[in-house]
Design an enzyme around this catalytic site. Structure first.
Site, short mmCIF file in Angstrom:
data_model
loop_
_atom_site.label_atom_id
_atom_site.label_comp_id
_atom_site.label_asym_id
_atom_site.label_seq_id
_atom_site.Cartn_x
_atom_site.Cartn_y
_atom_site.Cartn_z
N TYR A 295 0.84 -1.18 0.00
CA TYR A 295 0.00 0.00 0.00
C TYR A 295 0.88 1.24 0.00
O TYR A 295 1.74 1.40 0.87
CB TYR A 295 -0.91 0.01 1.23
CG TYR A 295 -1.81 1.22 1.28
CD1 TYR A 295 -2.84 1.38 0.35
CD2 TYR A 295 -1.63 2.21 2.24
CE1 TYR A 295 -3.66 2.49 0.39
CE2 TYR A 295 -2.46 3.32 2.28
CZ TYR A 295 -3.47 3.46 1.35
OH TYR A 295 -4.28 4.56 1.38
N HIS B 227 -4.92 5.10 -2.56
CA HIS B 227 -6.17 5.85 -2.69
C HIS B 227 -5.87 7.27 -3.15
O HIS B 227 -4.88 7.86 -2.72
CB HIS B 227 -6.91 5.90 -1.34
CG HIS B 227 -7.38 4.56 -0.90
ND1 HIS B 227 -6.65 3.75 -0.06
CD2 HIS B 227 -8.50 3.86 -1.22
CE1 HIS B 227 -7.31 2.62 0.14
NE2 HIS B 227 -8.42 2.66 -0.55
#
Length: 184
Positions: free
Chosen positions: A98, A141
């Site tokens: 991530y 994101h």
């Protein structure tokens, strides 16, 4: 200030306008994030992102090795990347990576610095040692309205995997995309 550990050096020509650096040749270097320069990445993240990261976030990035870097432009810290490895439930042979933060100060954008950071992360994700679970996917994101970031990640092979409504409830632009890149 000289970076603690430079993994890459380059000299390149820049023809810039506006408030961009006006140097005809510059040095770019990637440095490790250490306890000695942790304050630099904290300050960068404060300037670059509207999110305040807690002390456990910074403790974790000290432990991810090649997945947390500072980028230097002529020995000045101008950006960085911070990632975390995430196990996949029920799969001990694979994990995801991530990208929590990746940013470069505005006057230093469009000089290839963000690409250098991302390329470093992707290359190292594909080189996971045999003693560690393989990284199968890199994801992050991005606010739906952040067109510059969307264009940047798409240029590097990321695709929109999901739209998340109200992902950032504390901001005016609440909705986000989850972008991902599946690795070989």
């Amino acid at each position: 200030m000289t970076p603690p550990a430079i993994n890459m050096n380059s000299t390149a020509s820049a023809t810039t306008t506006g408030d961009k650096p006006k140097s005809s040749a510059f040095r770019i270097g990637l440095g490790d994030i250490t306890v000695n320069n942790l304050g630099q990445i904290k300050r960068l993240n404060t300037v670059l992102f509207p999110v305040v990261y807690n002390s456990s976030f910074y403790k974790e990035i000290l432990e991810v090795g090649e997945f947390a870097k500072i980028i230097y432009f002529n020995d000045v810290c101008v950006g960085g990347v911070c990632c975390r490895k995430e196990p996949i439930a029920g799969d001990k042979s694979s994990q995801n990576l991530y990208i929590a933060t990746l940013g470069v100060l505005a006057p230093y954008r469009r000089l290839g610095l963000g690409s250098r950071l991302l390329t470093h992360i992707l290359e190292n994700a594909e080189l996971t040692s045999s003693s560690e679970p393989k990284i199968g996917k890199v994801y992050l994101h991005v606010q739906k309205t952040n067109e510059e970031a969307l264009e940047f990640y798409k240029k590097h092979g990321f695709q929109i995997a999901e739209t998340l409504e109200n992902y950032y409830p504390q901001f005016d632009d609440k909705d986000a995309y989850r972008l991902e890149k599946v690795l070989n």
